[in-house]
Design an enzyme around this catalytic site. Structure first.
Site, PDB file in Angstrom:
ATOM      1  N   LYS A 193      -4.154  -3.342   4.635  1.00 39.96           N
ATOM      2  CA  LYS A 193      -5.046  -4.461   4.967  1.00 39.96           C
ATOM      3  C   LYS A 193      -4.562  -5.674   4.157  1.00 39.96           C
ATOM      4  O   LYS A 193      -4.846  -5.805   2.973  1.00 39.96           O
ATOM      5  CB  LYS A 193      -6.484  -4.102   4.594  1.00 39.96           C
ATOM      6  N   GLU A 267      -5.319  -2.883  -9.452  1.00 39.66           N
ATOM      7  CA  GLU A 267      -4.590  -3.893 -10.218  1.00 39.66           C
ATOM      8  C   GLU A 267      -5.433  -5.155 -10.097  1.00 39.66           C
ATOM      9  O   GLU A 267      -5.469  -5.784  -9.045  1.00 39.66           O
ATOM     10  CB  GLU A 267      -3.186  -4.055  -9.611  1.00 39.66           C
ATOM     11  N   CYS A 301      -1.896 -12.695 -11.588  1.00 38.16           N
ATOM     12  CA  CYS A 301      -2.890 -11.903 -12.327  1.00 38.16           C
ATOM     13  C   CYS A 301      -2.611 -11.878 -13.822  1.00 38.16           C
ATOM     14  O   CYS A 301      -3.531 -11.799 -14.622  1.00 38.16           O
ATOM     15  CB  CYS A 301      -2.920 -10.495 -11.754  1.00 38.16           C
ATOM     16  N   GLU A 398     -11.318 -15.502 -15.503  1.00 43.63           N
ATOM     17  CA  GLU A 398     -10.033 -15.724 -14.857  1.00 43.63           C
ATOM     18  C   GLU A 398     -10.159 -16.931 -13.924  1.00 43.63           C
ATOM     19  O   GLU A 398     -11.018 -16.953 -13.042  1.00 43.63           O
ATOM     20  CB  GLU A 398      -9.642 -14.483 -14.042  1.00 43.63           C
TER      21      GLU A 398
HETATM   22  P1  NAP Z   1     -10.497 -10.422  -3.443  1.00 47.16           P
HETATM   23  O1  NAP Z   1     -11.754 -10.785  -2.780  1.00 47.16           O
HETATM   24  O2  NAP Z   1     -10.523  -9.413  -4.526  1.00 47.16           O
HETATM   25  O3  NAP Z   1      -9.493  -9.948  -2.278  1.00 47.16           O
HETATM   26  C1  NAP Z   1      -8.412  -9.052  -2.396  1.00 47.16           C
HETATM   27  C2  NAP Z   1      -8.297  -8.220  -1.132  1.00 47.16           C
HETATM   28  O4  NAP Z   1      -9.460  -7.387  -0.982  1.00 47.16           O
HETATM   29  C3  NAP Z   1      -8.230  -9.034   0.147  1.00 47.16           C
HETATM   30  O5  NAP Z   1      -7.429  -8.356   1.094  1.00 47.16           O
HETATM   31  C4  NAP Z   1      -9.673  -9.051   0.557  1.00 47.16           C
HETATM   32  O6  NAP Z   1      -9.876  -9.389   1.902  1.00 47.16           O
HETATM   33  C5  NAP Z   1     -10.084  -7.642   0.257  1.00 47.16           C
HETATM   34  N1  NAP Z   1     -11.529  -7.432   0.088  1.00 47.16           N
HETATM   35  C6  NAP Z   1     -12.511  -8.353  -0.110  1.00 47.16           C
HETATM   36  N2  NAP Z   1     -13.700  -7.739  -0.238  1.00 47.16           N
HETATM   37  C7  NAP Z   1     -13.481  -6.409  -0.123  1.00 47.16           C
HETATM   38  C8  NAP Z   1     -14.305  -5.245  -0.192  1.00 47.16           C
HETATM   39  N3  NAP Z   1     -15.622  -5.326  -0.412  1.00 47.16           N
HETATM   40  N4  NAP Z   1     -13.731  -4.026  -0.045  1.00 47.16           N
HETATM   41  C9  NAP Z   1     -12.404  -3.913   0.149  1.00 47.16           C
HETATM   42  N5  NAP Z   1     -11.565  -4.975   0.223  1.00 47.16           N
HETATM   43  C10 NAP Z   1     -12.091  -6.211   0.078  1.00 47.16           C
HETATM   44  O7  NAP Z   1      -9.803 -11.685  -3.991  1.00 47.16           O
HETATM   45  P2  NAP Z   1      -9.849 -13.151  -3.335  1.00 47.16           P
HETATM   46  O8  NAP Z   1     -11.174 -13.448  -2.728  1.00 47.16           O
HETATM   47  O9  NAP Z   1      -8.680 -13.271  -2.480  1.00 47.16           O
HETATM   48  O10 NAP Z   1      -9.676 -14.018  -4.647  1.00 47.16           O
HETATM   49  C11 NAP Z   1     -10.776 -14.173  -5.532  1.00 47.16           C
HETATM   50  C12 NAP Z   1     -10.311 -14.122  -6.972  1.00 47.16           C
HETATM   51  O11 NAP Z   1      -9.697 -12.850  -7.232  1.00 47.16           O
HETATM   52  C13 NAP Z   1      -9.245 -15.107  -7.351  1.00 47.16           C
HETATM   53  O12 NAP Z   1      -9.754 -16.354  -7.618  1.00 47.16           O
HETATM   54  C14 NAP Z   1      -8.639 -14.437  -8.547  1.00 47.16           C
HETATM   55  O13 NAP Z   1      -9.411 -14.693  -9.676  1.00 47.16           O
HETATM   56  C15 NAP Z   1      -8.712 -12.986  -8.221  1.00 47.16           C
HETATM   57  N6  NAP Z   1      -7.444 -12.440  -7.686  1.00 47.16           N
HETATM   58  C16 NAP Z   1      -6.711 -11.670  -8.500  1.00 47.16           C
HETATM   59  C17 NAP Z   1      -5.509 -11.144  -8.039  1.00 47.16           C
HETATM   60  C18 NAP Z   1      -4.663 -10.303  -8.913  1.00 47.16           C
HETATM   61  O14 NAP Z   1      -3.497 -10.087  -8.623  1.00 47.16           O
HETATM   62  N7  NAP Z   1      -5.194  -9.766  -9.983  1.00 47.16           N
HETATM   63  C19 NAP Z   1      -5.070 -11.414  -6.755  1.00 47.16           C
HETATM   64  C20 NAP Z   1      -5.870 -12.201  -5.916  1.00 47.16           C
HETATM   65  C21 NAP Z   1      -7.060 -12.690  -6.417  1.00 47.16           C
HETATM   66  P3  NAP Z   1      -9.995 -10.968   2.243  1.00 47.16           P
HETATM   67  O15 NAP Z   1      -8.673 -11.541   1.950  1.00 47.16           O
HETATM   68  O16 NAP Z   1     -10.328 -11.000   3.662  1.00 47.16           O
HETATM   69  O17 NAP Z   1     -11.101 -11.488   1.367  1.00 47.16           O
END
Ligand code: NAP
Ligand code: MG
Length: 495
Positions: A193, A267, A301, A398
């Protein structure tokens, strides 16, 4: 101003009629909905991908389950799986320019970063081709044969089953390969996904998987929003979830995966410390400290966004990092001179600007940047905040944007105390010319990676992952294959 346009091939791929990859075929989402995809550097709409839902996830999981149970992949000889993985790596290399262009177009990252990530991905895929032939158990006969009867005892290493791989947007093709390659090496079938913002390179990598000869239904790709990810986590026929993304969603995944107690690798986020001793080589430390946060506009990250500088060097490092920030060219990733691209979305830009505003209102001093760049695109200028303290939100949370907070520190004890005073523990970097200090502090920092006089070095042979709330488990290295394996003990009583 020069306009740097993505080449025609990438524009056409983005705009084509995209589908889900299920059972080796490209199919429409059941609901028929589509997700609009953007170029964050121009805010231009560049295409649409299907909005997969729980029904599509269910279809994909059932196919993965069938291919796993039928053994179409796990049942192949290891060397035959290895050949396909190697071919897949070669195809990634052959199409490197195109994949890099897709990630520049869809994620906004600068050319040097996209090129580096895709070149590494080809090598990672081939590394796991090698791992596929090195998965075997051990023989314990000598140790267990002591009792009354003669025993032959050994372990088997078997693929965990159907893996659900949930990807973030910050390193699209790299994270795809980091998860898919070891899962393939282990013999798993999978459903991927991708992030809603950056699905394009994953779809291209799906095409290349077919070309490489990965059997139908072993890699399935369902684009969609978070609810599709949630459906994957909830699904009882999924044995394993590997997730990269936010700590908040990571915690939801832990709660939801309890249904069938599926295995989980996480991660998650970070708030890594970057430490500069007085004796550091400032030619390395200043640009290193700056780029440890600014790389990919802070959307990394492991970003070293809490900068701790020993008192004597403090003024020099703050002004050096501020000058460095001001010198960085912010712009379209297709411009070869660009060092920092845009943030992924208007939402992420506003989130980052909100953090800068909160820092200001809590008393931080903005010594560089602090605002968005003029014109189209989700750009935030690289920002340095001084006069910060440990209680401020900018020091605790973060940000995932190009924002560094700098604090003066006295000595190693204070460095260690402050470095570890976070709920995260993903990485850290340390700049010093004193080897004793370097090794001592490396053992005292509670984080999965310590970089000494460098930052952001990842290598396929070295495990990467977090302490504390930065995650569970390790990716990269042979450790990553273990994430997709179960161990079975076999006892045979010989008569
Ligand atoms: P996120 O919501 O954690 O999304 C990561 C992945 O999980 C995406 O494919 C997302 O889909 C999916 N997802 C969302 N809700 C889910 C759920 N309940 N169950 C399973 N999968 C789910 O991150 P984001 O919204 O893209 O970013 C938000 C914040 O996360 C950023 O501002 C940053 O602080 C952090 N982040 C951290 C990393 C890292 O490498 N550690 C990477 C990205 C973001 P969608 O894309 O459709 O939401
Ligand atoms: Mg989201």
């Amino acid at each position: 101003m020069t306009i740097h346009q993505p080449i025609k091939r990438v524009r056409e791929f983005a705009a084509k009629s995209h589908k889900l990859l299920i059972d080796g075929k490209w199919v429409d989402a059941l609901g028929g909905g589509m997700i609009e995809v953007f170029d964050p550097a121009t805010e231009e709409s560049i295409g649409f991908v299907p909005q997969g839902s729980a029904g599509d996830i269910d279809r994909a999981v059932n196919v993965a389950r069938r291919t796993f149970d039928d053994g179409v992949w796990r049942g192949l000889k290891a060397e035959d799986r290895a050949k396909i993985l190697w071919r897949y790596g070669d195809l990634i290399e052959e199409h490197a320019a195109e994949l890099a262009d897709l990630d520049i177009f869809n994620n906004g990252m600068p050319r040097y970063m996209a090129d580096g990530m895709v070149a590494a991905s080809a090598n990672w895929m081939r590394y796991y081709a090698g791992e596929a032939t090195k998965i075997f158990g051990r023989d314990a006969t000598g140790a267990v044969s002591g009792g009354g009867s003669e025993m032959h005892a050994y372990t088997l290493r078997e693929p965990v089953g159907v893996a659900g791989l949930i990807l973030p947007w910050n390193g699209p093709s790299g994270v795809f390969v980091v998860k898919v390659a070891p899962a393939l090496a282990a013999g798993c079938s999978m459903v991927v996904k991708p992030a809603e913002n950056t699905p394009l390179s994953a779809l291209r990598l799906g095409e290349l998987a077919i070309e490489a000869g990965v059997p139908d239904g072993v890699i399935n790709i369902v684009t969609g929003y978070g609810d599709a990810g949630q459906a994957l986590v909830d699904h009882d026929l999924v044995d394993k979830i590997s997730f990269t993304g936010s700590t908040d969603v990571g915690k939801k995944i832990v709660a939801s995966a309890g249904g069938n107690l599926k295995r989980i690798t996480l991660e998650l986020g970070g708030k890594s410390p970057c430490i500069v001793f007085d004796d550091a080589n400032m030619e390395i430390a200043i640009p290193g400290a700056a780029m440890s946060t600014f790389l990919n506009s802070g959307q990394v990250c492991w970003a070293g966004s809490r900068l701790f500088v020993q008192k004597e060097a403090f003024d020099r490092v703050v002004s050096g990092v501020a000058d460095f920030a001001n010198s960085l060219q912010v712009g379209n990733g297709f411009d070869p001179a660009t060092k920092l691209g845009p943030l992924i979305s208007a939402k992420q830009r506003d989130r980052v600007l909100g953090y800068i505003a909160s820092g200001r209102s809590e008393g931080a001093e903005v010594v560089a940047g602090g605002d968005e760049a003029a014109g189209k695109g989700f750009f935030v200028r690289p920002t340095v905040l001084a006069n910060v303290n440990a209680n401020m939100r900018v020091m605790r949370e973060e940000i995932f944007g190009p924002v560094i907070s700098v604090t003066p520190v006295e000595d190693m004890d204070e460095m260690v105390r402050l470095a570890n005073s976070t709920s995260y523990g993903l990485a850290s970097c340390v700049f010093t010319e004193n080897l004793n200090n370097a090794h001592r502090i490396a053992s005292r920092i509670r984080a999965g990676t310590v970089w000494i006089n460098c930052f952001g070095v990842n290598h396929i042979t070295m495990p990467f992952g977090g302490y504390k709330q930065s995650g569970w488990g390790r990716e990269l290295g042979s450790e990553a294959v273990d994430n997709y394996l179960e161990t079975k003990s076999v006892f045979v009583e010989l008569r």
